[in-house]
Design a protein around this motif. Structure first.
Motif, short mmCIF file in Angstrom:
data_model
loop_
_atom_site.label_atom_id
_atom_site.label_comp_id
_atom_site.label_asym_id
_atom_site.label_seq_id
_atom_site.Cartn_x
_atom_site.Cartn_y
_atom_site.Cartn_z
N LEU A 201 33.63 -30.40 25.82
CA LEU A 201 33.99 -28.99 25.71
C LEU A 201 35.38 -29.45 25.39
O LEU A 201 35.24 -28.07 24.81
CB LEU A 201 33.50 -28.10 27.14
N GLN A 202 36.02 -29.64 26.76
CA GLN A 202 37.44 -28.69 25.63
C GLN A 202 37.66 -29.76 24.71
O GLN A 202 37.91 -29.00 23.15
CB GLN A 202 38.23 -30.51 27.05
N THR A 203 36.84 -31.47 24.32
CA THR A 203 37.30 -31.56 22.44
C THR A 203 36.93 -30.28 21.82
O THR A 203 36.90 -30.20 20.37
CB THR A 203 36.13 -32.96 22.41
N LEU A 204 35.83 -29.89 21.39
CA LEU A 204 34.60 -28.78 20.69
C LEU A 204 35.97 -27.62 21.16
O LEU A 204 36.15 -27.03 19.65
CB LEU A 204 33.71 -28.53 20.84
N VAL A 205 36.08 -27.02 22.30
CA VAL A 205 37.10 -25.85 21.68
C VAL A 205 38.39 -25.99 21.41
O VAL A 205 38.49 -25.22 20.57
CB VAL A 205 37.09 -25.53 23.32
N GLU A 206 38.99 -27.46 21.04
CA GLU A 206 39.82 -27.28 20.59
C GLU A 206 40.00 -27.84 18.84
O GLU A 206 40.64 -27.22 18.68
CB GLU A 206 40.88 -28.92 21.34
N LEU A 233 19.73 -28.84 28.44
CA LEU A 233 21.60 -27.74 28.88
C LEU A 233 21.88 -28.03 27.47
O LEU A 233 22.46 -29.25 26.74
CB LEU A 233 21.91 -28.35 29.74
N ALA A 234 22.31 -27.12 26.17
CA ALA A 234 22.77 -26.92 25.45
C ALA A 234 24.15 -25.66 25.35
O ALA A 234 23.73 -24.61 26.34
CB ALA A 234 21.55 -25.95 24.13
N VAL A 235 24.81 -26.48 25.04
CA VAL A 235 26.29 -25.90 25.47
C VAL A 235 26.76 -26.10 24.32
O VAL A 235 27.54 -26.51 23.32
CB VAL A 235 27.30 -26.63 26.44
N HIS A 236 27.20 -24.49 23.92
CA HIS A 236 28.09 -24.31 22.28
C HIS A 236 29.29 -24.14 22.11
O HIS A 236 29.55 -23.37 23.29
CB HIS A 236 27.06 -23.13 21.79
N VAL A 237 30.09 -24.16 21.43
CA VAL A 237 31.02 -23.18 21.33
C VAL A 237 30.85 -22.82 19.36
O VAL A 237 30.69 -23.40 18.09
CB VAL A 237 32.63 -24.31 20.80
N ARG A 238 31.39 -21.60 19.58
CA ARG A 238 31.13 -20.84 17.97
C ARG A 238 32.84 -20.70 17.98
O ARG A 238 33.41 -19.57 19.30
CB ARG A 238 30.16 -19.96 18.46
N ASP A 239 33.44 -20.41 16.84
CA ASP A 239 34.25 -19.51 16.67
C ASP A 239 34.27 -18.96 14.91
O ASP A 239 32.95 -18.68 13.88
CB ASP A 239 35.19 -20.83 16.53
N THR A 240 34.81 -18.11 14.74
CA THR A 240 34.39 -16.96 13.77
C THR A 240 35.83 -17.76 12.60
O THR A 240 36.12 -16.85 11.78
CB THR A 240 34.88 -15.51 13.82
N GLY A 241 36.07 -18.47 12.62
CA GLY A 241 37.23 -19.16 12.23
C GLY A 241 36.91 -19.65 10.89
O GLY A 241 35.96 -18.76 9.95
N MET A 242 36.95 -21.29 10.09
CA MET A 242 37.45 -20.88 8.54
C MET A 242 36.04 -21.82 8.20
O MET A 242 36.50 -21.47 7.02
CB MET A 242 38.34 -21.34 8.67
N GLY A 243 35.57 -21.59 9.24
CA GLY A 243 33.85 -22.67 8.43
C GLY A 243 33.92 -23.87 8.78
O GLY A 243 35.70 -24.60 8.67
N PHE A 244 33.02 -24.19 8.71
CA PHE A 244 32.63 -26.29 8.59
C PHE A 244 33.65 -26.90 7.39
O PHE A 244 33.42 -26.38 6.51
CB PHE A 244 31.58 -26.41 9.85
N CYS A 282 29.64 -23.24 14.30
CA CYS A 282 29.36 -23.17 16.34
C CYS A 282 28.50 -24.71 16.41
O CYS A 282 28.19 -25.36 15.87
CB CYS A 282 27.73 -22.06 15.99
N ALA A 283 28.81 -25.62 17.08
CA ALA A 283 28.68 -27.35 17.05
C ALA A 283 28.06 -26.53 18.72
O ALA A 283 28.56 -26.04 19.33
CB ALA A 283 30.51 -27.46 17.76
N THR A 284 27.12 -27.54 18.58
CA THR A 284 26.20 -27.45 19.95
C THR A 284 26.02 -29.11 20.46
O THR A 284 25.45 -29.96 19.99
CB THR A 284 24.81 -26.77 19.90
N ILE A 285 26.45 -29.44 21.94
CA ILE A 285 25.55 -30.45 23.04
C ILE A 285 24.60 -30.15 23.17
O ILE A 285 24.60 -29.48 24.41
CB ILE A 285 26.83 -30.93 23.47
N ARG A 286 23.65 -30.60 22.75
CA ARG A 286 21.94 -30.53 23.78
C ARG A 286 21.84 -32.10 24.91
O ARG A 286 22.25 -33.04 24.51
CB ARG A 286 20.99 -30.66 23.19
#
Length: 297
Positions: A201-206, A233-244, A282-286
């Motif tokens: 999760l830390q890596t996705l946030v970073e 279990l689906a954990v997602h990190v979503r941002d409104t930044g520059m895009g993937f 949006c990055a999701t780990i399941r």
């Protein structure tokens, strides 16, 4: 000069020789194919006829067949036990190799984050000492909670622990980005006791901050969420930044996560990167939904 042999000693030597001969015959019967044994039995019958001892030959054949049945069963049992032992040793070696591999993968992450944060503090010391002090204090809080997990010790980390780490990380980044970062954590309390791999999760946030929000002049919103979907279990990190951007986000961090998920779950877990309709990433780990074992009293 050798001492004279006694009758007792001679009998003991004969008994030992018979014992060796018996066990050699037993072991031979254990492994000899039935077809070969049948040929030997026919030869024994012929020899018994030539020597006019057909009853003794018949008795030898019957005894050999009975011993073959017993010795064959013993041989098969030993063979099965040896195969089971070899499989157990192989599985233990594979587990040891996998654990060492996972530790090596995790070791790639820890210095990455720490060096980046220390570099930020060093930069702020020159430009804004009060903010550098706040970031340093946040880093100390982060390390106090993160170090026990980094050391491992066989304890399976929970999603709640990973969320707490990311909160501490976001405190650090809030100092760095000031009002350009709006962080929201919406993880239900009931899911915080589920197991979740450390530092993912830390890596996705970073990544979301480094590649999505920091390069954007006005910053944006980062949301951490979790839910149960189809028993996983689906954990997602979503941002409104520059895009993937595949070139910038397919680096060590995401490759590390995918490799660790593959090693830990053998195809039962995944990392998905998607682009929401309103932009950002949006990055999701399941992973399989599993509750962490209760802590010992």
């Amino acid at each position: 000069m050798n001492p004279p042999r006694t009758t007792k000693g001679t009998l003991r030597e004969i008994a030992d020789a018979i014992k060796v001969l018996w066990w050699s015959f037993f072991d031979w019967l254990a492994v000899v194919p039935w077809k070969t044994l049948a040929i030997v039995c026919v030869l024994v019958l012929i020899l018994g006829g030539i020597l006019e001892q057909p009853q003794k030959a018949f008795f030898f054949i019957i005894a050999s067949l009975i011993i073959k049945a017993v010795a064959g069963g013993k041989h098969r049992a030993e063979l099965t036990a040896n195969q089971a032992l070899q499989r157990a040793e192989k599985e233990q070696l594979e587990r040891t190799a996998a654990e060492a591999h996972l530790e090596a993968l995790q070791a790639q992450i820890e210095p990455h984050f720490l060096f980046n944060t220390l570099a930020s503090i060093d930069q702020l010391i020159l430009t804004d000492p009060p903010r550098a002090s706040r970031m340093q204090q946040s880093l100390i809080r982060y390390l106090r909670s993160a170090m026990p997990q980094m050391r491992g010790g066989g304890v399976r980390p929970t999603l709640g622990q990973q969320v707490d780490l990311s909160r501490a990380f976001l405190e650090i980044m809030a100092v760095r980005m000031d009002e350009r970062l709006q962080a929201v954590v919406s993880v239900p309390d009931g899911l915080k006791s589920a197991t979740f791999p450390s530092m993912m999760l830390q890596t996705l946030v970073e990544n979301a901050i480094k590649h999505g929000l920091e390069p954007k002049a006005e910053g944006g919103r980062l949301e951490i969420g979790a839910e149960i979907v189809d028993g996983r279990l689906a954990v997602h990190v979503r941002d409104t930044g520059m895009g993937f951007a595949p070139d910038s986000r397919s680096g060590v961090g995401l490759a590390n996560i995918r490799e660790r998920l593959k090693a830990m779950y053998q195809g039962r877990a995944e990392l998905e990167i998607s682009v929401p309709a309103d932009g950002g990433t949006c990055a999701t780990i399941r992973v399989p939904y599993e509750l962490a074992p209760a802590a010992p009293p």
